[in-house]
Motif scaffolding. Structure first.
Motif, PDB file in Angstrom:
ATOM      1  N   TYR A 138      -5.814  -6.418   5.948  1.00 59.07           N
ATOM      2  CA  TYR A 138      -6.219  -5.010   5.944  1.00 59.07           C
ATOM      3  C   TYR A 138      -5.596  -4.282   7.137  1.00 59.07           C
ATOM      4  N   ASN A 139      -5.739  -2.979   7.159  1.00 60.22           N
ATOM      5  CA  ASN A 139      -5.328  -2.160   8.304  1.00 60.22           C
ATOM      6  C   ASN A 139      -6.444  -2.225   9.352  1.00 60.22           C
TER       7      ASN A 139
ATOM      8  N   LYS B  92      -9.496  -1.407  -8.841  1.00 56.53           N
ATOM      9  CA  LYS B  92      -8.750  -0.230  -8.376  1.00 56.53           C
ATOM     10  C   LYS B  92      -9.679   0.966  -8.304  1.00 56.53           C
TER      11      LYS B  92
ATOM     12  N   GLU C 266      -5.061   0.713  -2.545  1.00 54.86           N
ATOM     13  CA  GLU C 266      -5.571   0.295  -1.239  1.00 54.86           C
ATOM     14  C   GLU C 266      -5.390  -1.212  -1.058  1.00 54.86           C
TER      15      GLU C 266
ATOM     16  N   GLU D 124       0.814  -1.213   0.000  1.00 56.95           N
ATOM     17  CA  GLU D 124       0.000   0.000   0.000  1.00 56.95           C
ATOM     18  C   GLU D 124       0.850   1.266   0.000  1.00 56.95           C
TER      19      GLU D 124
ATOM     20  N   HIS E   9      -0.415   4.548  -4.634  1.00 54.01           N
ATOM     21  CA  HIS E   9      -0.855   4.042  -3.335  1.00 54.01           C
ATOM     22  C   HIS E   9      -2.145   3.222  -3.428  1.00 54.01           C
TER      23      HIS E   9
ATOM     24  N   PRO F 173      -1.283  -4.314   3.281  1.00 51.45           N
ATOM     25  CA  PRO F 173      -1.566  -3.066   3.994  1.00 51.45           C
ATOM     26  C   PRO F 173      -0.311  -2.483   4.639  1.00 51.45           C
ATOM     27  N   SER F 174      -0.370  -1.208   4.945  1.00 50.04           N
ATOM     28  CA  SER F 174       0.752  -0.553   5.618  1.00 50.04           C
ATOM     29  C   SER F 174       0.925  -1.057   7.042  1.00 50.04           C
TER      30      SER F 174
ATOM     31  N   ARG G 283     -12.352  -4.956   0.213  1.00 51.73           N
ATOM     32  CA  ARG G 283     -12.853  -4.172   1.336  1.00 51.73           C
ATOM     33  C   ARG G 283     -13.033  -5.095   2.543  1.00 51.73           C
TER      34      ARG G 283
END
Length: 337
Positions: free
Chosen positions: A153-154, A72, A103, A42, A101, A131-132, A269
């Motif tokens: 995911y974050n 995207k 997601e 990400e 970047h 994810p970051s 998501r």
């Protein structure tokens, strides 16, 4: 090569990163099926240069090609690969796509020029974004002593943490369509009926081969099916299945008998409400239509070591054309802790 030995003509993508441009445009290569997996973070920008080298076995074709990053969000039209909103890359030309970047989540990519034909011919592949949050340490559930540093995911709480992951793309091919294609005959788009169901470009038992499949003689010794579908983990680990379907003809339902399945994300998501409510759910099967992706978590804590099967419940797709006991199936091997 299909699991029953039938060789089909395809065209698609190949990774030529690091090769000089002149060498790329002048040297033919085998089209990989599925396309090389793209794994992103990400936190990084992504540049992808598409060079259209034409088709050696169909010199009568001058098809443009594109790369569509399916799912995207808010992609600039010029980089979206939709020829209606931008353009296709003509033979002998190159174009660099840019994505800022992206997601986190599970995506896929494919050619969107004459999409039904080009996707049926094999121009599609796995794509996912980490994810970051990756690299952080989260204990989940709290007080369990189970720590994770890789996540879907974050999530901020470790609920999408996993130990092992594998991307599995469902799909199939109509061998009649491919044989007519190489025979330079009219293509029956309306009559397309896929006869070879696959996971990551292979039918069972080829799905469990951890290595690249032997190269067909027509490829000049270049292996073109490099992505295995074998899933392997140690008892007690959480296993992430990144499931996607880019088929243009069928929906598919898959199950993993004897293993707990929890859906934690769909369509890139996380399943979480706007108020933070956890919307993940336990299930015994997952259905995907064309262009859909789902993240399924399998927790092997308490699961007996052994070999389990991930397969489609559409029983007519458990075949390699007229050969039974094949098709859309692979193995999940749980080794003792």
């Amino acid at each position: 090569t299909m699991a029953d030995g039938r060789v089909l003509y395809t065209f698609g993508f190949a990774d030529v990163t690091g090769r000089p441009p002149a060498e790329v445009t002048m040297d033919s290569t085998a089209a990989h099926f599925p396309a090389p997996t793209i794994e992103l973070s990400e936190s990084e920008d992504f540049y992808l240069t598409l060079t259209n080298v034409g088709m050696t076995m169909r010199p009568d074709l001058f098809d443009p090609h594109t790369v569509h990053f399916h799912g995207k969000a808010q992609a600039a039209p010029v980089f979206d690969g939709m020829p209606e909103g931008s353009f296709g890359v003509n033979m002998g030309s190159s174009f660099t796509y840019y994505y800022q970047h992206p997601e986190p989540g599970t995506y896929m990519y494919h050619c969107h020029q004459e999409a039904t034909e080009h996707m049926q011919m094999g121009m599609l592949g796995n794509l996912y974004v980490r994810p970051s949050q990756d690299g952080q340490d989260h204990e989940y559930p709290a007080g369990s002593g189970r720590h994770y540093t890789r996540f879907v995911y974050n999530d901020q709480d470790g609920s999408t943490g996993y130990d092992q992951s594998v991307a599995l793309q469902l799909g199939s091919m109509d061998h009649v369509f491919h044989e007519l294609h190489i025979g330079v005959q009219p293509l029956p788009f309306a009559n397309m009926r896929d006869t070879y169901p696959m996971i990551n470009g292979r039918g069972y038992p080829d799905t469990i081969n951890p290595d690249a499949l032997p190269a067909p003689a027509e490829n000049g010794g270049i292996a073109s099916q490099a992505v295995t579908s074998l899933v392997r983990a140690t008892q007690g680990q959480r296993v992430l299945l990144r499931l996607s379907n880019l088929n243009v003809t069928n929906h598919y339902t898959v199950t993993a008998l004897g293993l707990p399945m929890k859906v934690v994300g769909r369509g890139a998501r996380q399943l979480r409400g706007p108020d933070g409510k956890d919307l993940s759910f336990d299930t015994t099967s997952v259905t995907l239509g064309g262009g859909e992706s789902t993240e399924v978590m399998i927790d092997t804590a308490g699961v007996a070591p052994g070999t389990y099967f991930l397969f489609t419940t559409n029983l007519n797709f458990l075949s390699n054309f007229d050969q039974d006991y094949g098709g859309m199936m692979t193995e999940i091997v749980i080794d003792p802790a």
